[in-house]
Scaffold this active site. Sequence first.
Site, short mmCIF file in Angstrom:
data_model
loop_
_atom_site.label_atom_id
_atom_site.label_comp_id
_atom_site.label_asym_id
_atom_site.label_seq_id
_atom_site.Cartn_x
_atom_site.Cartn_y
_atom_site.Cartn_z
CD GLU A 1 -4.21 2.49 -2.90
OE1 GLU A 1 -4.52 3.55 -3.49
OE2 GLU A 1 -3.12 1.91 -3.05
CE LYS B 1 5.94 0.06 -19.63
NZ LYS B 1 5.05 1.23 -19.39
CB SER C 1 1.62 6.13 -5.67
OG SER C 1 1.81 5.39 -6.86
CB CYS D 1 0.43 -0.34 -3.99
SG CYS D 1 -0.83 0.34 -5.09
CG ASN E 1 -3.71 -1.99 -9.54
OD1 ASN E 1 -3.10 -2.60 -8.67
ND2 ASN E 1 -3.54 -0.69 -9.75
CB SER F 1 2.74 6.88 -11.50
OG SER F 1 2.67 5.99 -10.41
CG HIS G 1 2.98 -2.50 -6.95
ND1 HIS G 1 1.73 -2.98 -6.61
CD2 HIS G 1 2.80 -1.27 -7.51
CE1 HIS G 1 0.83 -2.07 -6.95
NE2 HIS G 1 1.45 -1.03 -7.48
CB THR H 1 -4.75 0.06 -14.73
OG1 THR H 1 -5.16 1.39 -14.36
CG2 THR H 1 -3.92 0.13 -16.00
#
Length: 389
Positions: free
Chosen positions: A79, A242, A308, A111, A275, A201, A233, A152
Site C-alpha cells: 500500500e 489480544k 483494513s 495489509c 509495522n 480498527s 498480522h 506504530t
Amino acid sequence: MNIGIDKIGFYTPDQYVDMEKLAEKRGVEPAKYTIGIGQERMAVAPLHEDAVSMAANAALSILDEEDRKKIDLVLFGTESGVDHSKSGAVWVHHLTDIQENAGSFELKQACYGATAGIKMAMGHIALNPESKALILGADIAKYGLNTSGEPTQGAGAVAMVLSSDPRILALDNDSASLTKDISDFWRPLYSDYAFVDGKYSNEAYLSFLKDVWGKYKEKTARDLKDFEAVCFHLPYTKMAKKALLSLTENAPEEDAERLMGHYQNSIAYNKQVGNVYTGSLYLSMLSLLEQSEELAEGSRIGLFSYGSGAVGEFFSGVVQPGYKKFLNKEAHESLLDSRQELSIDEYEELLEKSLPKDGSDSETDTDKMKKGKAYLTGIKDNLRKYEVK
C-alpha cells in the site's frame, strides 16, 4: 502435490528509533510503547529506500540462478506504491534479474496484499508445477510526527519464493475469508499520511478473526488442538496477544498455553522493526520459525491476515522436515543488530523530508547506505531511477 514457501527473507533499513527515547520526547510513559503496544525499536526509511528498493533487497537476499530461471510470476503486495500506473513488481523483476518471460504486477488491499499474492501464486503453481513465484510484501508505515499513530510506524519488506515441494512450509488448500466495506483505515490519493480510527480498527480486526476462524473450523473440522502455533498480522505486536486471548477464550488450558507459549518468538522481529503492513504477518511467521526451537515435523501453523477496509482470511500451513536448514537466521539477526540508532532530532528531520511532487528532478543521498544492494538514486524526467550495487 504440496505447494508452499520454499524460501523466505526480509529486509529493513539500517536505521531505527528507540521507542523509550521517543516516548520520553513525547512526554509519554515509556511502558506505554514498550508494553502497551509491544514495540522496542522502529525502523525509519531514508529517501533512497522505498517499497520497491526494500522489496528488491529482500528478494536479492534469497534468490539464486535457478530461481531466476524458474520464476515466471512476480506478485507485489503493497500500500506504499510509487506510481499510479507502473507496478513495483516490474522494477523488482528488473532489479533481481529474473528471466523476462514472467508476469509481474502489484496487488493492493491494505495489509492483505501479500496474502492475495500467495493465494494467486498457489493456483498458478497448481496449473504449472515446474513454475516458481516470487511474492513480495513491502511497505513504509508513516503517520507523521506527534500523531496517535506515530509509535506504530515502521518500514521493511518480506520476500518469499513459492513452489511445489516446498522446503519450509506447505500451505493447506483451504481457508476462510471475509470482506466488508468499512472505514477503519484509509489513505486518499492526495494524502501522504493514512487516516485511521484506531479503536474501531482494533474491534474490526478481532471481529474478522472471530468470523473467519469460525468459518475455517466449519470447513476443515480443525480446532485449536490441531495447531502448534498461530501467527497474526501485526500493526503492533501487542495485537497478537489480544488476538490470542480472543481466539483461546473458551479453549482447553493446554491449547491456550501452547499457543501463548509461542507468542514471544512470533513477535521478536516485529517489535524491532515496527509495522510493515503487507509483510507484517510473514515477518511474524519468519520470526516464529527462526526464533523457536525446531518445531516437530508436521506441526501446523495458523495464519490470520487482515487488511483494513476490510478483508480478512484464516489459513494454515505445515512445517516441512529440516526446514531450519533453509532459513537465514544469522543474517536476519545481523541485519537487525547492526543498524544505526537515530537521535530523536535526526528522526524528526528525516521524517519530514520527501521527494519532490512538482515534477522536478532530484537525487537521493546514498553515501550512508551500508545495508542492501538496491536503492533509489533519484527522479529524472519524472522517472524513478534505481540501481543495484
